[in-house]
Design a protein around this motif. Structure first.
Motif, mmCIF file in Angstrom:
data_model
loop_
_atom_site.group_PDB
_atom_site.id
_atom_site.type_symbol
_atom_site.label_atom_id
_atom_site.label_comp_id
_atom_site.label_asym_id
_atom_site.label_seq_id
_atom_site.Cartn_x
_atom_site.Cartn_y
_atom_site.Cartn_z
ATOM 1 N N GLU A 141 0.821 -1.216 0.000
ATOM 2 C CA GLU A 141 0.000 0.000 0.000
ATOM 3 C C GLU A 141 0.851 1.261 0.000
ATOM 4 O O GLU A 141 0.401 2.314 -0.445
ATOM 5 C CB GLU A 141 -0.916 0.021 1.229
ATOM 6 N N LEU A 142 2.077 1.158 0.508
ATOM 7 C CA LEU A 142 2.928 2.328 0.682
ATOM 8 C C LEU A 142 3.917 2.526 -0.455
ATOM 9 O O LEU A 142 4.822 3.359 -0.358
ATOM 10 C CB LEU A 142 3.706 2.215 2.007
ATOM 11 N N ARG A 143 3.747 1.785 -1.529
ATOM 12 C CA ARG A 143 4.722 1.856 -2.620
ATOM 13 C C ARG A 143 4.746 3.244 -3.263
ATOM 14 O O ARG A 143 5.779 3.707 -3.717
ATOM 15 C CB ARG A 143 4.412 0.803 -3.688
ATOM 16 N N LYS A 144 3.605 3.917 -3.331
ATOM 17 C CA LYS A 144 3.531 5.223 -3.981
ATOM 18 C C LYS A 144 2.852 6.225 -3.061
ATOM 19 O O LYS A 144 1.801 5.957 -2.490
ATOM 20 C CB LYS A 144 2.750 5.115 -5.298
ATOM 21 N N ASP A 145 3.476 7.373 -2.891
ATOM 22 C CA ASP A 145 2.941 8.481 -2.096
ATOM 23 C C ASP A 145 2.463 8.038 -0.710
ATOM 24 O O ASP A 145 1.275 8.150 -0.373
ATOM 25 C CB ASP A 145 1.786 9.156 -2.848
ATOM 26 N N PRO A 146 3.363 7.541 0.128
ATOM 27 C CA PRO A 146 2.973 7.081 1.468
ATOM 28 C C PRO A 146 2.278 8.159 2.295
ATOM 29 O O PRO A 146 1.408 7.846 3.109
ATOM 30 C CB PRO A 146 4.315 6.682 2.110
ATOM 31 N N HIS A 147 2.650 9.432 2.095
ATOM 32 C CA HIS A 147 2.027 10.506 2.876
ATOM 33 C C HIS A 147 0.537 10.612 2.587
ATOM 34 O O HIS A 147 -0.268 10.867 3.491
ATOM 35 C CB HIS A 147 2.726 11.845 2.603
ATOM 36 N N LEU A 148 0.154 10.380 1.325
ATOM 37 C CA LEU A 148 -1.266 10.436 0.965
ATOM 38 C C LEU A 148 -2.007 9.193 1.454
ATOM 39 O O LEU A 148 -3.135 9.281 1.952
ATOM 40 C CB LEU A 148 -1.415 10.584 -0.552
ATOM 41 N N VAL A 149 -1.360 8.040 1.309
ATOM 42 C CA VAL A 149 -1.976 6.783 1.757
ATOM 43 C C VAL A 149 -2.224 6.812 3.255
ATOM 44 O O VAL A 149 -3.319 6.481 3.739
ATOM 45 C CB VAL A 149 -1.082 5.577 1.385
ATOM 46 N N LEU A 150 -1.213 7.239 4.020
ATOM 47 C CA LEU A 150 -1.345 7.255 5.481
ATOM 48 C C LEU A 150 -2.303 8.342 5.947
ATOM 49 O O LEU A 150 -2.962 8.182 6.979
ATOM 50 C CB LEU A 150 0.033 7.438 6.120
ATOM 51 N N THR A 151 -2.393 9.434 5.208
ATOM 52 C CA THR A 151 -3.374 10.474 5.543
ATOM 53 C C THR A 151 -4.792 9.928 5.372
ATOM 54 O O THR A 151 -5.668 10.143 6.227
ATOM 55 C CB THR A 151 -3.177 11.714 4.658
ATOM 56 N N LYS A 152 -5.033 9.208 4.285
ATOM 57 C CA LYS A 152 -6.352 8.626 4.048
ATOM 58 C C LYS A 152 -6.682 7.573 5.104
ATOM 59 O O LYS A 152 -7.811 7.518 5.615
ATOM 60 C CB LYS A 152 -6.402 8.017 2.649
ATOM 61 N N LEU A 153 -5.703 6.753 5.469
ATOM 62 C CA LEU A 153 -5.930 5.733 6.491
ATOM 63 C C LEU A 153 -6.209 6.361 7.861
ATOM 64 O O LEU A 153 -7.005 5.834 8.643
ATOM 65 C CB LEU A 153 -4.717 4.805 6.587
ATOM 66 N N SER A 154 -5.574 7.499 8.141
ATOM 67 C CA SER A 154 -5.800 8.158 9.434
ATOM 68 C C SER A 154 -7.234 8.659 9.566
ATOM 69 O O SER A 154 -7.759 8.772 10.674
ATOM 70 C CB SER A 154 -4.817 9.323 9.615
ATOM 71 N N GLN A 155 -7.867 8.955 8.439
ATOM 72 C CA GLN A 155 -9.263 9.380 8.480
ATOM 73 C C GLN A 155 -10.174 8.240 8.933
ATOM 74 O O GLN A 155 -11.246 8.473 9.495
ATOM 75 C CB GLN A 155 -9.684 9.891 7.094
ATOM 76 N N LYS A 156 -9.727 7.022 8.711
ATOM 77 C CA LYS A 156 -10.511 5.848 9.114
ATOM 78 C C LYS A 156 -10.133 5.356 10.504
ATOM 79 O O LYS A 156 -11.002 5.015 11.310
ATOM 80 C CB LYS A 156 -10.306 4.727 8.092
ATOM 81 N N TYR A 157 -8.824 5.340 10.810
ATOM 82 C CA TYR A 157 -8.352 4.724 12.049
ATOM 83 C C TYR A 157 -7.982 5.722 13.149
ATOM 84 O O TYR A 157 -7.792 5.322 14.298
ATOM 85 C CB TYR A 157 -7.144 3.823 11.760
#
Length: 499
Positions: free
Chosen positions: A57-73
């Motif tokens: 999941e973190l292969r591309k743009d980890p900052h965007l991926v983790l920001t989206k996940l933080s909205q859920k978790y």
């Protein structure tokens, strides 16, 4: 399908069973290690794949991926990179709680594979050491950097040595840009910015300036991006040990860069000892681990900030014009900008703040780790847990900013547009917080101001007709934009010697 082993033939089914058992054992071991005390809870987070965790999941743009996940978790979230758990912190209040109010608990650095190659593992910024020796070295470094921001220049009217070096280099950069423009009709400013910024740092640390064609310096600054690519959060080889033993071109370049920079520093120090009797002033900044960690990261950070600034200026020419009008009204055209002008140039300062916020070119801090078992927001966090600080999320948090994706310097000004709202400015996360906050922050901010105000006082920036700049960020420890070779400049008023 079968494989021949020392005891006979293994079927594919048997191999799969062994692999499955191995995965289960790994998961069981991890579950035992993560025993949570009664009354507390483990941070939530996405379920990953066996062995790989969330790495795909973190292969591309980890900052965007983790920001989206933080909205859920939520602001305290746990992911896995390989089999290693990583705590991800978002939200300004949560990050302040961890790094400031519980600073002693979160001031460590994880012992990552790539970090061991920075200054042979002795880097002040990347080393896992956070004990008394590290604190003494950090204090020494802070005092040395402070000297350049308060000691007046003995040879000019500049308020301090930093201002003298930065102003002279900015003057030279104006001349260099004009020369290149005349010869090539358009150009990429990044390649000249990085040398000028590096020259200021080298002048401060080593009392030496390099020509823009100096091959020794170019060999360092032109490969500096590889440092950020490998040292960025989420580098798989740091979390999946087997990858450390596989061929990696980027890792080889990273090791080569660090060795080359150590040799670069050692040669200069040796030259000082041979040619300069009063070397004590230099020794302060060339103490083991200080300049070796500060120089590559520091000039990369400043260059990236300036380069993004120019991209925004040609994208929003009305903003560029407004900054220049402010410079004309406040400073005029008879003298160069000084550090003392910062408080009288609110729109210029607001522009710089918005560049920091909107680009978020440092999306994460250098990873932290916990120094002991602790509790954050009701979640149990064990000792030696690797921690990612998502600065990009804070700088684009809709709870903090109106229309966060819009570039708008005026968000930092009061209603009259005459002062910068310091409270709003302090919400931006660029240089980290707490006990690991970047010690070069003030020098970086001051250099960005001096370079930018000097360039805009004298030059007007644009791009060649029919061309556009690409603002798509390229992920790394510091996020770059795609290079643009279509910049053009125009002199705003006749060149003459300014005071």
């Amino acid at each position: 399908m079968s494989l021949v082993g020392s005891q006979g033939i293994l079927s594919a089914t048997e191999i799969l069973i062994v692999a499955a058992v191995f995965c289960l054992v790994c998961l069981l071991i991890q579950s035992f290690r993560q025993h949570v005390p009664k009354g507390l809870k483990r941070p939530p987070g996405p379920r990953g794949y066996p062995i790989l965790g969330n790495v795909l999941e973190l292969r591309k743009d980890p900052h965007l991926v983790l920001t989206k996940l933080s909205q859920k978790y939520g602001d305290v979230m746990e992911i896995r990179i390989g089999t290693r758990p990583v705590l991800v912190l978002s939200g300004l209040d949560t990050i302040k709680q961890a790094l400031v109010k519980q600073g002693e608990d979160f001031m460590g650095r994880p012992d990552l594979h790539s970090f061991r190659h920075v200054t042979d593992g002795q880097s002040l910024a990347f080393s896992p050491d956070s004990g008394e020796v590290w604190k003494a070295r950090r204090k020494l470094a802070q005092n040395a950097l402070k000297t350049f921001s308060i000691v007046p220049s003995p040879t000019s009217s500049s308020t301090c040595l930093l201002e003298e070096h930065a102003s002279k280099e900015a003057d030279y950069l104006v001349t260099k840009f004009l020369q290149v423009m005349e010869e090539e009709k358009s150009f990429d400013p990044y390649r000249y910015l990085v040398v000028s910024v590096a020259n200021v740092i080298c002048a401060m640390c080593f009392g030496r300036r390099y020509d823009h064609n100096d091959q020794e310096l170019l060999s360092i600054v032109n490969v500096g991006e590889q440092f950020g690519d490998v040292a960025a959060n989420g580098n798989p080889a740091d979390f999946i040990p087997v990858l450390q033993y596989l061929p990696s071109r980027s890792m080889n370049l990273f090791k080569d860069f660090n060795k080359r920079f150590i040799r670069f520093q050692q040669n200069i120090v040796k030259e000082h000892y041979e040619t300069f009797d009063k070397v004590r002033a230099c020794k302060t900044l060339t103490a083991p681990g200080l300049s070796s960690h500060s120089l590559p990261f520091c000039f990369d950070t400043i260059t990236t900030a300036l380069s993004w600034s120019l991209m925004y200026l040609v994208t929003y020419p009305d903003i560029q014009k407004r900054i220049q009008e402010e410079l004309d009204q406040t400073i005029g055209r008879e003298r160069t900008p000084r550090l003392s002008d910062r408080g009288t140039l609110p729109y210029t300062e607001a522009f710089i703040l918005e560049v920091f916020r909107h680009s978020s070119f440092l999306p994460f801090t250098i990873p932290h780790s916990t120094t002991r078992d602790t509790v954050l927001n009701g979640y149990y966090v064990p000792k030696d847990r690797c921690v990612f600080i998502n600065q990009w999320q804070v700088n684009h948090d809709e709870k903090l900013w109106k229309d966060p994706l819009v570039f708008n310097p005026e968000r930092f000004l009061n209603a009259e547009g005459t002062e910068v709202n310091k409270v709003e400015g302090e919400k931006i996360l660029v240089f980290g917080l707490g006990k690991r906050r970047c010690i070069g922050e003030h020098i970086a901010r001051w250099q960005v101001f001096l370079f930018l105000s000097t360039l805009l006082q004298r030059l007007e920036f644009s791009v060649r007709g029919g061309k556009k700049v690409d603002m798509t960020p390229l992920y790394g420890l510091s996020m770059k934009h795609k290079r643009c070779e279509h910049f053009q400049i125009k002199l705003r008023f006749p060149m003459k010697s300014l005071k």
